[in-house]
Design an enzyme around this catalytic site. Sequence first.
Site, short mmCIF file in Angstrom:
data_model
loop_
_atom_site.label_atom_id
_atom_site.label_comp_id
_atom_site.label_asym_id
_atom_site.label_seq_id
_atom_site.Cartn_x
_atom_site.Cartn_y
_atom_site.Cartn_z
N ASN A 22 120.19 75.05 -56.41
CA ASN A 22 121.02 73.94 -56.86
C ASN A 22 122.39 74.41 -57.31
O ASN A 22 122.56 75.51 -57.82
CB ASN A 22 120.32 73.17 -58.00
CG ASN A 22 120.71 73.67 -59.37
OD1 ASN A 22 121.74 73.27 -59.92
ND2 ASN A 22 119.91 74.57 -59.93
N PHE A 29 126.59 70.67 -63.88
CA PHE A 29 126.56 69.90 -65.13
C PHE A 29 127.02 68.45 -64.96
O PHE A 29 127.87 67.94 -65.69
CB PHE A 29 127.44 70.56 -66.22
CG PHE A 29 126.96 71.90 -66.69
CD1 PHE A 29 125.66 72.33 -66.47
CD2 PHE A 29 127.82 72.74 -67.41
CE1 PHE A 29 125.23 73.57 -66.93
CE2 PHE A 29 127.40 73.98 -67.88
CZ PHE A 29 126.10 74.39 -67.63
N SER A 80 124.69 79.25 -66.38
CA SER A 80 124.63 78.49 -65.13
C SER A 80 125.62 79.11 -64.15
O SER A 80 126.75 79.42 -64.52
CB SER A 80 125.02 77.03 -65.38
OG SER A 80 125.29 76.41 -64.13
N ASN A 132 126.94 77.49 -61.80
CA ASN A 132 127.62 76.38 -61.12
C ASN A 132 128.85 75.83 -61.83
O ASN A 132 129.42 74.84 -61.40
CB ASN A 132 126.61 75.25 -60.87
CG ASN A 132 125.43 75.76 -60.08
OD1 ASN A 132 125.63 76.51 -59.11
ND2 ASN A 132 124.23 75.39 -60.47
N THR A 133 129.23 76.46 -62.93
CA THR A 133 130.50 76.15 -63.58
C THR A 133 131.33 77.42 -63.48
O THR A 133 130.89 78.48 -63.95
CB THR A 133 130.28 75.77 -65.05
OG1 THR A 133 129.54 74.54 -65.10
CG2 THR A 133 131.60 75.59 -65.80
N LYS A 145 120.67 80.99 -73.60
CA LYS A 145 119.97 81.05 -72.31
C LYS A 145 120.73 81.98 -71.39
O LYS A 145 121.93 81.79 -71.15
CB LYS A 145 119.86 79.65 -71.69
CG LYS A 145 119.04 79.65 -70.40
CD LYS A 145 118.66 78.25 -70.00
CE LYS A 145 117.87 78.24 -68.71
NZ LYS A 145 117.54 76.89 -68.27
N ASN A 192 117.72 81.72 -66.60
CA ASN A 192 118.26 80.65 -65.77
C ASN A 192 118.00 80.99 -64.30
O ASN A 192 117.29 81.94 -64.00
CB ASN A 192 119.76 80.50 -66.07
CG ASN A 192 120.24 79.06 -65.91
OD1 ASN A 192 119.86 78.39 -64.95
ND2 ASN A 192 121.06 78.59 -66.82
#
Length: 348
Positions: A115, A119, A178, A180-181, A211, A240
Amino acid sequence: MYSIIKNVLFRFDPELDHRVVEFCLRHIAPLPIVSDWMASQFCYLDEALGVEVEGLKFANPVGLAAGFDKNATMIEGLSLMGFGFVELGSITLTPQSGNPKPRIFRFVQEESLQNAMGFNNDGSRMIAQRIAKLYPYRNPLVINLGKNKDATDALKNYEENLKVFKELGDAYVFNISSPNTPNLRDLQNEQFVKELFVMAREHTQKPLFVKICPDNAIDATLRVCESALSGGASGIIATNTTTDYSLLQNPKEIGGISGKALRNKSREVFYEISKEFFGKATLISSGGIFDGEEAYSRIKMGASLVEIYSALIFEGPSVCKRVNKDLQILLRADGFKNISEAIGVDIK
Ligand SMILES: Cc1cc2nc3c(=O)[nH]c(=O)nc-3n(C[C@H](O)[C@H](O)[C@H](O)COP(=O)(O)O)c2cc1C
């Protein structure tokens, strides 16, 4: 039964399916007859599974990992699926639409997901209003805080976000892992992490977690964890998703991998963290947990709690009950009366 439903669901786009499931869990699950049926079908209650962690009481140690209920719309429905706790978010201070679609992909053979959501969420204020209607809740509510993509002052952005939820959560997770940022993972450095938890401790005495990602050198990861703890963190959630695309046969070039492909990597990183911090910090394991055996091995490795996400997609709504049932059998076979006796026995 779920294999039939899954055959239908998996024909459609994952985000469309998620919206359908969200509608059901949000609007249909709480109806009296439905909630009674769900509780009887999906919840597994056994005193042996109850555990107290950081002063919070959990009916069982299996939680839903962050990312499924980003907007806190499904708390009741998810609790009726048997989860001992739900981690909400990641929530950002202001709303975000996330990355362009498609941004979530299934790998059915590998029972994995990739994925690159970024966010997408309704933002802290709207989500806080939703949580306020339920809080305090019968199960612990863990609030996972993310950083806005366009925030130039990350510390300030996390601080403002935390302030919104100060009275509305039982524990907080700072997600700095994450993929994805842009540049978020760069915040996994000792200095920032220390500042982050020192700041957070000025606002709350509730449990605070960091995390972390499974992709950094283990020495660096341990230093970041140490720094978080010295700043005031109560514990660590490992891990993560991973950006190690070699774990899938035909990966996409974006996002993070979760599910069975992540399992070994996540377990290895968790083990290293536990060797260093078990007994000094509360540890939560996330990554590739699909069954009671894996959950039990993480618990014996030092996890006070475990979290699942991908297993819910591939195994369906009874996954939590199955994991808990198997955990209870494994506990009994090893002669433990309660799950808390098993935490960390393989590390001590
Ligand atoms: C679609 C999707 C979205 C996710 N979003 C978040 C998120 O917003 N914040 C976060 O901390 N983790 C997020 N995660 C990571 C999960 O919380 C979990 O740590 C990871 O998926 C590993 O667990 P699993 O193998 O059981 O899925 C997401 C995972 C998936 C699959």
